[in-house]
Design an enzyme around this catalytic site. Structure first.
Site, PDB file in Angstrom:
ATOM      1  N   GLU A  91      -8.993 -21.985   2.784  1.00 48.60           N
ATOM      2  CA  GLU A  91      -9.933 -21.003   2.236  1.00 48.60           C
ATOM      3  C   GLU A  91     -11.017 -21.682   1.394  1.00 48.60           C
ATOM      4  OE1 GLU A  91      -6.654 -17.490   1.410  1.00 48.60           O
ATOM      5  OE2 GLU A  91      -7.993 -18.106  -0.191  1.00 48.60           O
ATOM      6  N   CYS A 104     -16.310 -22.800  -4.346  1.00 49.99           N
ATOM      7  CA  CYS A 104     -15.007 -23.337  -4.734  1.00 49.99           C
ATOM      8  C   CYS A 104     -14.337 -23.882  -3.471  1.00 49.99           C
ATOM      9  CB  CYS A 104     -14.193 -22.205  -5.356  1.00 49.99           C
ATOM     10  SG  CYS A 104     -12.527 -22.676  -5.773  1.00 49.99           S
ATOM     11  N   CYS A 111      -0.134 -27.308  -1.338  1.00 49.38           N
ATOM     12  CA  CYS A 111      -0.183 -28.160  -2.526  1.00 49.38           C
ATOM     13  C   CYS A 111       1.242 -28.501  -2.934  1.00 49.38           C
ATOM     14  CB  CYS A 111      -0.890 -27.442  -3.676  1.00 49.38           C
ATOM     15  SG  CYS A 111      -1.065 -28.459  -5.155  1.00 49.38           S
ATOM     16  N   CYS A 115       2.777 -25.439  -9.419  1.00 49.04           N
ATOM     17  CA  CYS A 115       2.564 -24.594 -10.598  1.00 49.04           C
ATOM     18  C   CYS A 115       3.202 -23.230 -10.336  1.00 49.04           C
ATOM     19  CB  CYS A 115       1.067 -24.432 -10.881  1.00 49.04           C
ATOM     20  SG  CYS A 115       0.230 -26.005 -11.118  1.00 49.04           S
ATOM     21  N   CYS A 118       1.138 -20.091  -9.086  1.00 46.96           N
ATOM     22  CA  CYS A 118       0.153 -20.320  -8.033  1.00 46.96           C
ATOM     23  C   CYS A 118       0.691 -19.952  -6.653  1.00 46.96           C
ATOM     24  CB  CYS A 118      -0.284 -21.778  -8.055  1.00 46.96           C
ATOM     25  SG  CYS A 118      -1.351 -22.207  -6.676  1.00 46.96           S
ATOM     26  N   CYS A 340      -5.847 -17.257  -4.811  1.00 47.69           N
ATOM     27  CA  CYS A 340      -6.250 -18.233  -3.813  1.00 47.69           C
ATOM     28  C   CYS A 340      -5.068 -18.489  -2.871  1.00 47.69           C
ATOM     29  CB  CYS A 340      -6.635 -19.507  -4.541  1.00 47.69           C
ATOM     30  SG  CYS A 340      -7.112 -20.813  -3.475  1.00 47.69           S
TER      31      CYS A 340
END
Ligand code: SF4
Length: 353
Positions: A91, A104, A111, A115, A118, A340
């Site tokens: 994205e 962005c 990832c 976190c 997230c 996100c």
């Protein structure tokens, strides 16, 4: 096949020379790729037919295919979903600020940092993006918007999917391409790399003479060590104390500040006591930092909640009362998916249905 957007300017010159063409051809090719933003070699009309033929045989230009996009009715932000050549998806978000447009960009598929708040990290890391896949997010969105002055993207933030400094070499090369005077020509001061705080990579970036100087943002998200290692497992080894020590010493250009990002989560890190502890972390060097407060955006299945506005404002007030530059970033495009990574997940479910 060589994707030409995987090459920085020096590498593009070497490629041109290796093919027996004069060096100035590199500038011409760069102009077609980054200024005209062409999608095929046939559009490079000031190159000879022979050169175009060789380029067609050896190289490619495009790395992304637009799958879908959503535009916010609230603020006009647009979220793009791209498919990569291997079928993975990423994205990119275009943010309409008052006087400019910010893009962005993502740097990884998924990832590994983990976190707790997230959405992107839920499936772990799938792979790093190539340089071309990072640069093409900008090229394709700018092409989508058109060339008019009011549509120009001036700012890039490396704040999408992934930890940019875990994909160091490709991120560095993308910054070289974004800032090179014969390539994208974006201003160094309008590019921000946002890291979760990998200490050795931040140090490396500041010591690396070939890494163009751009701004740094760090996700802090906590006012003390145990809170941070709970929210961000990376802090178990890259401690808050060591992180702040490093940030206090980094050489900064005059007038530049490091942004500390702080996702405010209800009843986790959003109390006035947290704000006071944050002041204590920053106050000795308050002129080298600014704080972005980002009220958490809940997503389906998330363990956390967004704080009420009054709590956000009370937190902000403590910082301003101590003369710490603080800005609340109410998330853009809240109506087009809170977090996100969500558009990507939805599309994957749709594609696999
Ligand atoms: S917030 Fe950034 S670094 Fe942390 S898991 Fe999500 S994508 Fe990775």
């Amino acid at each position: 096949m060589i994707n030409l957007k995987n090459l920085n300017f020096k590498e593009l010159e070497n490629f041109v020379v290796e093919n027996g063409w004069p060096k100035f051809r590199a500038k011409q090719i760069a102009k077609w790729l980054y200024n005209k933003k062409v999608e095929s070699f046939d559009q490079m009309t000031d190159l000879s037919k022979e050169i175009r033929q060789t380029l067609k045989e050896k190289c490619e230009i495009n790395s992304l295919k637009l799958l879908t996009y959503q535009q916010s009715k609230i603020d006009g932000s647009i979220k793009f979903l791209w498919q990569l050549k291997d079928g993975n998806t990423i994205e990119t978000v275009l943010i309409n600020e008052k006087n400019h447009k910010t893009l962005c960009v993502s740097t990884q598929v998924g990832c590994a940092v983990g976190c707790k708040f997230c959405y992107t990290t839920k499936d772990g890391l799938i792979r790093n993006l190539e340089t071309a896949e990072i640069v093409d997010q900008y090229i394709n969105v700018q092409r989508f918007l058109g060339d008019e002055e009011e549509n120009r993207i001036s700012n890039i933030v490396y704040m999408g999917m992934g930890e940019p400094l875990a994909n160091y070499d490709n991120v560095k090369k993308s910054v070289q391409i974004f800032t090179h005077p014969d390539m994208c020509k974006l201003s160094h001061r309008k590019i921000t790399i946002s890291s979760s705080g990998i200490l050795h990579q931040i140090k490396r970036m500041f010591e690396d003479k070939d890494f163009p100087q751009v701004k740094l943002a760090v996700s802090l998200n906590a006012s003390h060590q145990s809170q941070r290692s709970y929210l961000m497992p990376i802090s178990q080894t890259n401690t808050l104390e060591d992180l702040m020590d490093l940030l206090r010493k980094l050489p900064l250009k005059p007038g530049w500040r490091i942004t500390l990002e702080y996702v405010l989560i209800k009843n986790v890190n959003d109390t006035v006591e947290d704000a006071k502890r944050l002041v204590n972390l920053i106050k000795k060097d308050k002129h080298r930092f600014k704080v972005n407060l980002i009220p958490f955006n809940p997503y389906p299945g998330s363990d956390f909640e967004r704080p009420e506005e009054s709590r956000v404002l009370a937190f902000e007030k403590v910082l301003w009362d101590n003369n710490i530059a603080t800005f609340i970033r109410w998330s853009k495009g809240r109506d087009i998916d809170a977090a996100c990574g969500q558009l990507r997940k939805k599309e994957m479910l749709f594609l696999n249905a």
